[in-house]
Scaffold this motif. Structure first.
Motif, PDB file in Angstrom:
ATOM      1  N   THR A  10       0.845  -1.193   0.000  1.00  0.00           N
ATOM      2  CA  THR A  10       0.000   0.000   0.000  1.00  0.00           C
ATOM      3  C   THR A  10       0.875   1.236   0.000  1.00  0.00           C
ATOM      4  O   THR A  10       2.036   1.192   0.397  1.00  0.00           O
ATOM      5  CB  THR A  10      -0.913   0.045   1.232  1.00  0.00           C
ATOM      6  OG1 THR A  10      -0.102   0.003   2.410  1.00  0.00           O
ATOM      7  CG2 THR A  10      -1.873  -1.126   1.249  1.00  0.00           C
ATOM      8  N   ASN A  11       0.321   2.338  -0.441  1.00  0.00           N
ATOM      9  CA  ASN A  11       1.046   3.603  -0.371  1.00  0.00           C
ATOM     10  C   ASN A  11       1.232   3.975   1.087  1.00  0.00           C
ATOM     11  O   ASN A  11       0.335   3.811   1.903  1.00  0.00           O
ATOM     12  CB  ASN A  11       0.279   4.718  -1.079  1.00  0.00           C
ATOM     13  CG  ASN A  11       0.364   4.605  -2.576  1.00  0.00           C
ATOM     14  OD1 ASN A  11       1.358   4.160  -3.118  1.00  0.00           O
ATOM     15  ND2 ASN A  11      -0.678   5.019  -3.257  1.00  0.00           N
ATOM     16  N   GLY A  12       2.393   4.465   1.402  1.00  0.00           N
ATOM     17  CA  GLY A  12       2.697   4.891   2.759  1.00  0.00           C
ATOM     18  C   GLY A  12       3.922   5.764   2.712  1.00  0.00           C
ATOM     19  O   GLY A  12       4.475   6.029   1.625  1.00  0.00           O
ATOM     20  N   PRO A  13       4.390   6.220   3.854  1.00  0.00           N
ATOM     21  CA  PRO A  13       5.590   7.056   3.869  1.00  0.00           C
ATOM     22  C   PRO A  13       6.756   6.339   3.200  1.00  0.00           C
ATOM     23  O   PRO A  13       7.173   5.275   3.641  1.00  0.00           O
ATOM     24  CB  PRO A  13       5.864   7.283   5.355  1.00  0.00           C
ATOM     25  CG  PRO A  13       4.548   7.064   6.022  1.00  0.00           C
ATOM     26  CD  PRO A  13       3.848   6.019   5.203  1.00  0.00           C
ATOM     27  N   GLY A  14       7.217   6.879   2.099  1.00  0.00           N
ATOM     28  CA  GLY A  14       8.360   6.308   1.397  1.00  0.00           C
ATOM     29  C   GLY A  14       8.030   5.199   0.414  1.00  0.00           C
ATOM     30  O   GLY A  14       8.924   4.666  -0.224  1.00  0.00           O
ATOM     31  N   PHE A  15       6.768   4.818   0.268  1.00  0.00           N
ATOM     32  CA  PHE A  15       6.383   3.743  -0.641  1.00  0.00           C
ATOM     33  C   PHE A  15       5.325   4.233  -1.615  1.00  0.00           C
ATOM     34  O   PHE A  15       4.334   4.825  -1.210  1.00  0.00           O
ATOM     35  CB  PHE A  15       5.840   2.540   0.144  1.00  0.00           C
ATOM     36  CG  PHE A  15       6.866   1.926   1.038  1.00  0.00           C
ATOM     37  CD1 PHE A  15       7.799   1.036   0.537  1.00  0.00           C
ATOM     38  CD2 PHE A  15       6.902   2.254   2.379  1.00  0.00           C
ATOM     39  CE1 PHE A  15       8.749   0.477   1.357  1.00  0.00           C
ATOM     40  CE2 PHE A  15       7.851   1.696   3.219  1.00  0.00           C
ATOM     41  CZ  PHE A  15       8.781   0.806   2.707  1.00  0.00           C
ATOM     42  N   LEU A  16       5.541   3.959  -2.895  1.00  0.00           N
ATOM     43  CA  LEU A  16       4.614   4.408  -3.925  1.00  0.00           C
ATOM     44  C   LEU A  16       4.202   3.208  -4.770  1.00  0.00           C
ATOM     45  O   LEU A  16       5.001   2.638  -5.507  1.00  0.00           O
ATOM     46  CB  LEU A  16       5.295   5.473  -4.792  1.00  0.00           C
ATOM     47  CG  LEU A  16       4.429   6.224  -5.772  1.00  0.00           C
ATOM     48  CD1 LEU A  16       3.294   6.942  -5.038  1.00  0.00           C
ATOM     49  CD2 LEU A  16       5.257   7.244  -6.525  1.00  0.00           C
ATOM     50  N   ALA A  17       2.953   2.810  -4.634  1.00  0.00           N
ATOM     51  CA  ALA A  17       2.423   1.644  -5.345  1.00  0.00           C
ATOM     52  C   ALA A  17       1.620   2.097  -6.559  1.00  0.00           C
ATOM     53  O   ALA A  17       1.133   3.223  -6.603  1.00  0.00           O
ATOM     54  CB  ALA A  17       1.532   0.836  -4.408  1.00  0.00           C
ATOM     55  N   PRO A  18       1.452   1.203  -7.548  1.00  0.00           N
ATOM     56  CA  PRO A  18       0.620   1.554  -8.703  1.00  0.00           C
ATOM     57  C   PRO A  18      -0.851   1.606  -8.312  1.00  0.00           C
ATOM     58  O   PRO A  18      -1.255   1.102  -7.270  1.00  0.00           O
ATOM     59  CB  PRO A  18       0.889   0.409  -9.683  1.00  0.00           C
ATOM     60  CG  PRO A  18       1.313  -0.726  -8.844  1.00  0.00           C
ATOM     61  CD  PRO A  18       2.021  -0.141  -7.662  1.00  0.00           C
ATOM     62  N   TYR A  19      -1.639   2.223  -9.183  1.00  0.00           N
ATOM     63  CA  TYR A  19      -3.087   2.262  -8.961  1.00  0.00           C
ATOM     64  C   TYR A  19      -3.653   0.860  -9.111  1.00  0.00           C
ATOM     65  O   TYR A  19      -3.284   0.123 -10.016  1.00  0.00           O
ATOM     66  CB  TYR A  19      -3.765   3.197  -9.960  1.00  0.00           C
ATOM     67  CG  TYR A  19      -3.518   4.650  -9.686  1.00  0.00           C
ATOM     68  CD1 TYR A  19      -4.314   5.343  -8.783  1.00  0.00           C
ATOM     69  CD2 TYR A  19      -2.492   5.330 -10.314  1.00  0.00           C
ATOM     70  CE1 TYR A  19      -4.099   6.684  -8.520  1.00  0.00           C
ATOM     71  CE2 TYR A  19      -2.260   6.676 -10.057  1.00  0.00           C
ATOM     72  CZ  TYR A  19      -3.065   7.338  -9.154  1.00  0.00           C
ATOM     73  OH  TYR A  19      -2.845   8.661  -8.892  1.00  0.00           O
ATOM     74  N   ARG A  20      -4.571   0.515  -8.242  1.00  0.00           N
ATOM     75  CA  ARG A  20      -5.216  -0.797  -8.316  1.00  0.00           C
ATOM     76  C   ARG A  20      -6.352  -0.756  -9.345  1.00  0.00           C
ATOM     77  O   ARG A  20      -6.956   0.269  -9.564  1.00  0.00           O
ATOM     78  CB  ARG A  20      -5.777  -1.181  -6.954  1.00  0.00           C
ATOM     79  CG  ARG A  20      -4.698  -1.385  -5.920  1.00  0.00           C
ATOM     80  CD  ARG A  20      -5.298  -1.719  -4.554  1.00  0.00           C
ATOM     81  NE  ARG A  20      -4.267  -1.760  -3.552  1.00  0.00           N
ATOM     82  CZ  ARG A  20      -3.611  -2.863  -3.206  1.00  0.00           C
ATOM     83  NH1 ARG A  20      -3.896  -3.991  -3.804  1.00  0.00           N
ATOM     84  NH2 ARG A  20      -2.677  -2.822  -2.279  1.00  0.00           N
ATOM     85  N   HIS A  44       4.338   3.903 -16.577  1.00  0.00           N
ATOM     86  CA  HIS A  44       5.677   4.377 -16.255  1.00  0.00           C
ATOM     87  C   HIS A  44       6.218   3.747 -14.978  1.00  0.00           C
ATOM     88  O   HIS A  44       7.396   3.866 -14.674  1.00  0.00           O
ATOM     89  CB  HIS A  44       5.693   5.895 -16.144  1.00  0.00           C
ATOM     90  CG  HIS A  44       5.504   6.556 -17.469  1.00  0.00           C
ATOM     91  ND1 HIS A  44       6.473   6.538 -18.447  1.00  0.00           N
ATOM     92  CD2 HIS A  44       4.446   7.218 -17.990  1.00  0.00           C
ATOM     93  CE1 HIS A  44       6.028   7.186 -19.511  1.00  0.00           C
ATOM     94  NE2 HIS A  44       4.797   7.597 -19.259  1.00  0.00           N
ATOM     95  N   HIS A  45       5.372   3.087 -14.230  1.00  0.00           N
ATOM     96  CA  HIS A  45       5.763   2.463 -12.972  1.00  0.00           C
ATOM     97  C   HIS A  45       6.465   1.125 -13.194  1.00  0.00           C
ATOM     98  O   HIS A  45       7.323   0.736 -12.414  1.00  0.00           O
ATOM     99  CB  HIS A  45       4.517   2.265 -12.101  1.00  0.00           C
ATOM    100  CG  HIS A  45       4.810   1.800 -10.720  1.00  0.00           C
ATOM    101  ND1 HIS A  45       4.927   0.476 -10.399  1.00  0.00           N
ATOM    102  CD2 HIS A  45       5.010   2.490  -9.569  1.00  0.00           C
ATOM    103  CE1 HIS A  45       5.183   0.360  -9.110  1.00  0.00           C
ATOM    104  NE2 HIS A  45       5.228   1.562  -8.585  1.00  0.00           N
ATOM    105  N   VAL A  46       6.080   0.407 -14.244  1.00  0.00           N
ATOM    106  CA  VAL A  46       6.643  -0.922 -14.480  1.00  0.00           C
ATOM    107  C   VAL A  46       8.034  -0.815 -15.076  1.00  0.00           C
ATOM    108  O   VAL A  46       8.389   0.170 -15.710  1.00  0.00           O
ATOM    109  CB  VAL A  46       5.745  -1.777 -15.409  1.00  0.00           C
ATOM    110  CG1 VAL A  46       4.391  -1.981 -14.808  1.00  0.00           C
ATOM    111  CG2 VAL A  46       5.628  -1.166 -16.785  1.00  0.00           C
ATOM    112  N   SER A  47       8.853  -1.842 -14.839  1.00  0.00           N
ATOM    113  CA  SER A  47      10.179  -1.877 -15.468  1.00  0.00           C
ATOM    114  C   SER A  47      10.167  -2.978 -16.513  1.00  0.00           C
ATOM    115  O   SER A  47       9.568  -4.026 -16.308  1.00  0.00           O
ATOM    116  CB  SER A  47      11.263  -2.135 -14.428  1.00  0.00           C
ATOM    117  OG  SER A  47      11.234  -3.443 -13.977  1.00  0.00           O
ATOM    118  N   ASN A  48      10.847  -2.735 -17.601  1.00  0.00           N
ATOM    119  CA  ASN A  48      10.866  -3.717 -18.679  1.00  0.00           C
ATOM    120  C   ASN A  48      12.231  -4.364 -18.828  1.00  0.00           C
ATOM    121  O   ASN A  48      12.633  -4.718 -19.907  1.00  0.00           O
ATOM    122  CB  ASN A  48      10.425  -3.077 -19.999  1.00  0.00           C
ATOM    123  CG  ASN A  48      11.290  -1.885 -20.380  1.00  0.00           C
ATOM    124  OD1 ASN A  48      12.112  -1.431 -19.596  1.00  0.00           O
ATOM    125  ND2 ASN A  48      11.111  -1.382 -21.573  1.00  0.00           N
TER     126      ASN A  48
END
Length: 85
Positions: A10-20, A44-48
């Motif tokens: 989940t999003n929290g201090p220091g963590f940025l998750a993608p939209y569900r 843009h969140h995913v890495s390839n």
């Protein structure tokens, strides 16, 4: 500063998750265009990178971290950041 994390976090201090509930895996984007800001963010969140490259990146980060900690036992910037969290 943020760590990009998987949708399992989940999003929290220091963590940025993608939209569900929106496209997340890179192979789902082939031939598709973004319709809104949440899909664009997830794109843009995913890495390839292939798995071999990802493992090398992670190992390099660990080695760099260990080298820095060995050379500088205390880090005032990191300590100040930890206090914020």
């Amino acid at each position: 500063k943020y760590f990009f994390v998987d949708v399992g976090y989940t999003n929290g201090p220091g963590f940025l998750a993608p939209y569900r509930g929106t496209r997340y895996h890179l192979n789902e984007w082939i031939g598709n265009t973004c319709q809104n800001y949440t899909k664009l963010f997830n794109l843009h969140h995913v890495s390839n990178f292939d798995i071999k490259t990802l493992i090398r990146i992670i190992n390099a980060c660990f080695m760099l971290h260990n080298f820095i900690r060995g050379e500088q036992q205390s880090d005032p910037i990191l300590e100040a950041q930890d206090l914020e969290f």
